[in-house]
Motif scaffolding. Structure first.
Motif, mmCIF file in Angstrom:
data_model
loop_
_atom_site.group_PDB
_atom_site.id
_atom_site.type_symbol
_atom_site.label_atom_id
_atom_site.label_comp_id
_atom_site.label_asym_id
_atom_site.label_seq_id
_atom_site.Cartn_x
_atom_site.Cartn_y
_atom_site.Cartn_z
ATOM 1 N N ASP A 42 8.505 26.006 18.518
ATOM 2 C CA ASP A 42 8.863 27.355 18.967
ATOM 3 C C ASP A 42 7.700 28.198 19.300
ATOM 4 N N VAL A 43 7.428 28.510 20.741
ATOM 5 C CA VAL A 43 6.332 29.194 21.083
ATOM 6 C C VAL A 43 6.293 30.393 20.622
ATOM 7 N N CYS A 44 7.451 31.117 20.282
ATOM 8 C CA CYS A 44 7.383 32.529 19.894
ATOM 9 C C CYS A 44 6.814 32.627 18.282
ATOM 10 N N GLN A 45 6.621 31.472 17.743
ATOM 11 C CA GLN A 45 5.871 31.164 16.619
ATOM 12 C C GLN A 45 4.555 30.802 16.526
ATOM 13 N N THR A 46 3.814 31.747 17.108
ATOM 14 C CA THR A 46 2.378 31.549 17.771
ATOM 15 C C THR A 46 1.688 30.970 16.611
ATOM 16 N N ALA A 47 1.647 31.590 15.323
ATOM 17 C CA ALA A 47 0.735 30.926 14.416
ATOM 18 C C ALA A 47 0.999 29.439 14.209
ATOM 19 N N THR A 48 1.954 28.692 14.298
ATOM 20 C CA THR A 48 2.161 27.545 13.927
ATOM 21 C C THR A 48 1.611 26.679 15.430
ATOM 22 N N ILE A 49 1.377 27.108 16.300
ATOM 23 C CA ILE A 49 1.241 26.277 17.572
ATOM 24 C C ILE A 49 0.030 25.235 17.337
ATOM 25 N N PRO A 50 -1.251 25.758 16.768
ATOM 26 C CA PRO A 50 -2.363 24.959 16.820
ATOM 27 C C PRO A 50 -2.207 23.609 15.813
ATOM 28 N N GLU A 51 -1.368 23.955 14.854
ATOM 29 C CA GLU A 51 -1.149 22.862 13.820
ATOM 30 C C GLU A 51 -0.219 21.722 14.441
ATOM 31 N N VAL A 52 0.734 22.235 15.227
ATOM 32 C CA VAL A 52 1.765 21.543 15.695
ATOM 33 C C VAL A 52 1.197 20.724 16.959
ATOM 34 N N LEU A 53 0.403 21.216 17.730
ATOM 35 C CA LEU A 53 -0.118 20.483 18.816
ATOM 36 C C LEU A 53 -1.085 19.514 18.240
ATOM 37 N N GLN A 54 -1.988 19.761 17.307
ATOM 38 C CA GLN A 54 -3.009 19.095 16.749
ATOM 39 C C GLN A 54 -2.358 17.631 16.169
ATOM 40 N N ASN A 55 -1.472 17.875 15.484
ATOM 41 C CA ASN A 55 -0.504 16.785 14.840
ATOM 42 C C ASN A 55 0.176 15.845 15.813
ATOM 43 N N THR A 56 0.700 16.395 16.999
ATOM 44 C CA THR A 56 1.366 15.822 18.027
ATOM 45 C C THR A 56 0.285 15.042 18.884
ATOM 46 N N LEU A 57 -0.876 15.686 19.118
ATOM 47 C CA LEU A 57 -1.933 14.778 19.897
ATOM 48 C C LEU A 57 -2.496 13.582 19.036
ATOM 49 N N ALA A 58 -2.583 13.861 17.716
ATOM 50 C CA ALA A 58 -2.807 12.633 16.781
ATOM 51 C C ALA A 58 -1.773 11.504 16.975
ATOM 52 N N GLN A 59 -0.677 11.862 17.037
ATOM 53 C CA GLN A 59 0.439 10.897 17.311
ATOM 54 C C GLN A 59 0.140 10.329 18.707
ATOM 55 N N LEU A 60 0.008 11.001 19.761
ATOM 56 C CA LEU A 60 -0.065 10.565 21.166
ATOM 57 C C LEU A 60 -1.361 9.857 21.373
ATOM 58 N N LYS A 61 -2.257 10.093 20.525
ATOM 59 C CA LYS A 61 -3.699 9.699 20.722
ATOM 60 C C LYS A 61 -4.541 10.275 22.001
ATOM 61 N N GLY A 62 -4.288 11.597 22.103
ATOM 62 C CA GLY A 62 -5.149 12.381 22.888
ATOM 63 C C GLY A 62 -4.209 13.139 23.842
ATOM 64 N N MET A 63 -4.736 13.909 24.765
ATOM 65 C CA MET A 63 -4.073 14.575 25.622
ATOM 66 C C MET A 63 -5.076 14.699 27.233
ATOM 67 N N ASP A 64 -4.526 14.392 28.197
ATOM 68 C CA ASP A 64 -5.046 14.694 29.403
ATOM 69 C C ASP A 64 -4.628 15.871 30.394
ATOM 70 N N VAL A 65 -3.058 15.969 30.020
ATOM 71 C CA VAL A 65 -2.228 16.839 30.967
ATOM 72 C C VAL A 65 -1.498 17.785 29.889
ATOM 73 N N LEU A 66 -1.552 18.886 29.834
ATOM 74 C CA LEU A 66 -0.573 19.773 29.395
ATOM 75 C C LEU A 66 0.361 20.534 30.441
ATOM 76 N N VAL A 67 1.635 20.364 30.334
ATOM 77 C CA VAL A 67 2.602 21.100 31.317
ATOM 78 C C VAL A 67 3.218 21.877 30.165
ATOM 79 N N HIS A 68 3.192 23.048 30.502
ATOM 80 C CA HIS A 68 4.075 24.525 29.922
ATOM 81 C C HIS A 68 5.186 24.715 30.718
ATOM 82 N N CYS A 69 6.404 24.230 30.049
ATOM 83 C CA CYS A 69 7.547 24.715 30.763
ATOM 84 C C CYS A 69 8.569 25.757 30.013
ATOM 85 N N ALA A 70 7.972 25.985 29.069
ATOM 86 C CA ALA A 70 8.744 26.869 28.043
ATOM 87 C C ALA A 70 8.820 28.290 28.543
#
Length: 241
Positions: free
Chosen positions: A58-86
């Protein structure tokens, strides 16, 4: 050459969902994030052989964004493109502050937290591509939805600043401002014209990202509306709108 790893925020419905489906169908490693995860899990199950990740955000919960993205990128094994549609937008002619506040929380605070984190990630990586769904609405104010139009103007200006920042740093960080007109993503409010489907929008967004476009209107004919909005004198704009 391997496909770039794509992260889509706001992938549970609308243009974000259609874009995620397109990316997975083409074999792109794709991470999908949104408040509601069920649609994204269902979509991922249809492409079991394509690397993917699904996370609740939930992007409104700004404090959670770094941890959620870091964990997600660890699963995906990196990020080249981020598309913000929210994004969040409704008409609010009565200026109900609760509605205005919701758009400010999502379209300004949440947006800023996401793109700042992504830009810093790309800085450390030395390259990357940030694409954001803004809107033609960001080009001028409107009496029916003041916070929505103003928040989209904020996003457009912020992306210009990040593009300038990347240029001055001499880094290949691409910034793509996606400006849709009307897309059939929710019940229609009043009469609209030039409405396209989420699938059409997703295909054009995908193409704009592939081409590293700075600004892309969805669909392209909306560039003429954008031009008219920019050059119309205030008295004429206020009379017509």
């Amino acid at each position: 050459m391997p496909h770039p790893h794509i992260v889509i925020i706001g992938a549970s419905s609308g243009m974000g969902y259609a874009l995620a489906r397109l990316c997975l169908s083409k074999g792109y490693p794709t991470a999908m994030l949104a408040r509601h995860t069920a649609p994204m899990h269902t979509l991922a199950a249809q492409h079991p052989h394509v690397p993917h990740a699904v996370a609740q955000l939930d992007v409104c919960q700004t404090a959670t964004i770094p941890e959620v993205l870091q964990n997600t990128l660890a699963q995906l094994k990196g990020m080249d493109v981020l598309v913000h549609c929210a994004g969040y937008g409704v008409v609010n002619p009565q200026l109900d502050y609760r509605i205005e506040e919701g758009m400010i929380e999502t379209n300004i605070k949440g947006f800023t937290a996401v793109v700042d984190w992504a830009f810093q990630y790309f800085q450390q990586q030395g390259k990357g591509h940030l694409a954001v769904i803004t809107s033609v609405a960001g080009l001028r104010g409107d009496r029916h939805a003041p916070a929505y139009f103003a928040s989209k103007a904020y996003q457009i200006s912020y992306l210009q600043a990040l593009r300038h920042k990347a240029h001055k740093a001499g880094l290949p960080i691409y910034i793509t401002d996606i400006r849709p007109g009307f897309v059939d993503t929710k019940p229609m409010e009043g009469r609209r014209f030039w409405v396209c489907s989420p699938e059409t929008a997703a295909a054009q967004i995908f193409k704009a990202i592939r081409q590293h476009k700075r600004v892309a209107y969805i669909t392209p004919r909306w560039r003429w509306v954008a031009l008219a909005m920019r050059i119309a004198p205030s008295w004429l704009y206020e009379k017509v709108m």
